[in-house]
Scaffold this active site. Sequence first.
Site, PDB file in Angstrom:
ATOM      1  CB  ALA A  39      32.874 -35.327  -7.844  1.00 27.78           C
ATOM      2  CG  HIS A  41      35.775 -29.706 -10.839  1.00 26.74           C
ATOM      3  ND1 HIS A  41      35.496 -29.052 -11.724  1.00 26.74           N
ATOM      4  CD2 HIS A  41      35.929 -31.145 -11.264  1.00 26.74           C
ATOM      5  CE1 HIS A  41      35.591 -29.928 -12.985  1.00 26.74           C
ATOM      6  NE2 HIS A  41      35.648 -31.018 -12.557  1.00 26.74           N
ATOM      7  CG  ASP A  42      37.107 -23.540  -8.633  1.00 26.38           C
ATOM      8  OD1 ASP A  42      35.972 -23.754  -7.843  1.00 26.38           O
ATOM      9  OD2 ASP A  42      37.988 -23.204  -8.396  1.00 26.38           O
ATOM     10  N   GLY A  43      35.485 -26.069 -12.504  1.00 26.00           N
ATOM     11  CA  GLY A  43      35.017 -26.520 -13.824  1.00 26.00           C
ATOM     12  C   GLY A  43      33.566 -26.274 -13.925  1.00 26.00           C
ATOM     13  CG  HIS A  44      31.550 -30.034 -12.361  1.00 20.69           C
ATOM     14  ND1 HIS A  44      32.313 -30.340 -11.577  1.00 20.69           N
ATOM     15  CD2 HIS A  44      31.209 -30.856 -13.272  1.00 20.69           C
ATOM     16  CE1 HIS A  44      32.264 -31.595 -11.974  1.00 20.69           C
ATOM     17  NE2 HIS A  44      31.804 -31.925 -13.134  1.00 20.69           N
ATOM     18  CE  LYS A 156      39.129 -33.153 -18.123  1.00 22.59           C
ATOM     19  NZ  LYS A 156      38.145 -33.967 -17.839  1.00 22.59           N
ATOM     20  CG  ASP A 157      34.570 -33.944 -20.601  1.00 26.16           C
ATOM     21  OD1 ASP A 157      35.108 -34.836 -20.514  1.00 26.16           O
ATOM     22  OD2 ASP A 157      34.284 -33.423 -19.718  1.00 26.16           O
ATOM     23  NE  ARG A 194      37.007 -41.204 -14.319  1.00 23.73           N
ATOM     24  CZ  ARG A 194      35.821 -41.049 -15.053  1.00 23.73           C
ATOM     25  NH1 ARG A 194      35.938 -39.734 -15.565  1.00 23.73           N
ATOM     26  NH2 ARG A 194      34.829 -41.851 -15.487  1.00 23.73           N
TER      27      ARG A 194
END
Length: 285
Positions: A39, A41-44, A156-157, A194
């Site tokens: 899933a 997104h731009d973060g990944h 982020k994590d 999420r």
Amino acid sequence: MTNPASPAPIIRSLDALREMTRSWKAKGETIGVVPTMGALHDGHLSLARAARSATDRVIVTIFINPKQFNNPDDLKNYPRTEHEDARKLAPIGVDAIYVPDGAQMYPDGFSTKVSLDALTDVLCGAHRPGHFDGVATVVAKLLLQTSADQAFFGEKDYQQLLIVRRMALDLDICTTIVGCPTVREIDGLALSSRNLLLSDRARTTAPALSEVMEAITEGLAAGETMHNLVPLVLERLERAGFGEVDYLELRAASDLSLLDTPTEPARLFGAAWLAGVRLIDNVPV
Ligand code: AMP
């Protein structure tokens, strides 16, 4: 490097992955890995780009790791968008997308667990029993399977980043763990897979979490304490429509010890429920 215009091959078996990485290593090429649960997104994608500029070969892994879900519904509802993920990665020119299935990762008889003594019993570790054992176990496997020289993780994590770094160090895994900054929406909400599960209404409310965290950061900079600031912002979150707040804590950036004021490099951590979705965020202080 794969031609950026063509999609990267999707590898599903460990044998095929090893054949590929062996041929790269034989040529002296370095390998970067970006572990994800899909899933994308731009973060990944920012992690994939960081890997692309740091190593000769880049592998993005997509595996929704059942061992790190402490809630069966969360696992069932986790978004799955493999086709779309491959399409998003194509312009970056990654060399392979490794998508093992459950039997590939955890064959019959699998019985090893990687479990850390420190860093795992606070924040998300306290609220999601077993979660970080699942993370440490799967990341150890992915680093070894991919023979990665460098592995890229999001701040982020942040707790996960520290745990993975500690685990690699403790187990003598020769992969450098690289932390990358959190990518946010324009309204401040940290990108997360999420977020796809948020209703339109909840999506409008969601930035309140990063807003209150910014307010706390400003309060701390002005000499206030967590003890005084937290009750005020909890009220604000509740008014905005948030449910349970799992934590809103200031902790040392190095070892996650609890702080009331930033007496050393620190991070502010927040996790809260919004319309059945658990949002997490953290910022440097
Ligand atoms: P996930 O697919 O959620 O397991 O995340 C895979 C990797 O992407 C982890 O290293 C995350 O920390 C990272 N990641 C997730 N969201 C973001 C974000 N908004 N910015 C940067 N990295 C992120």
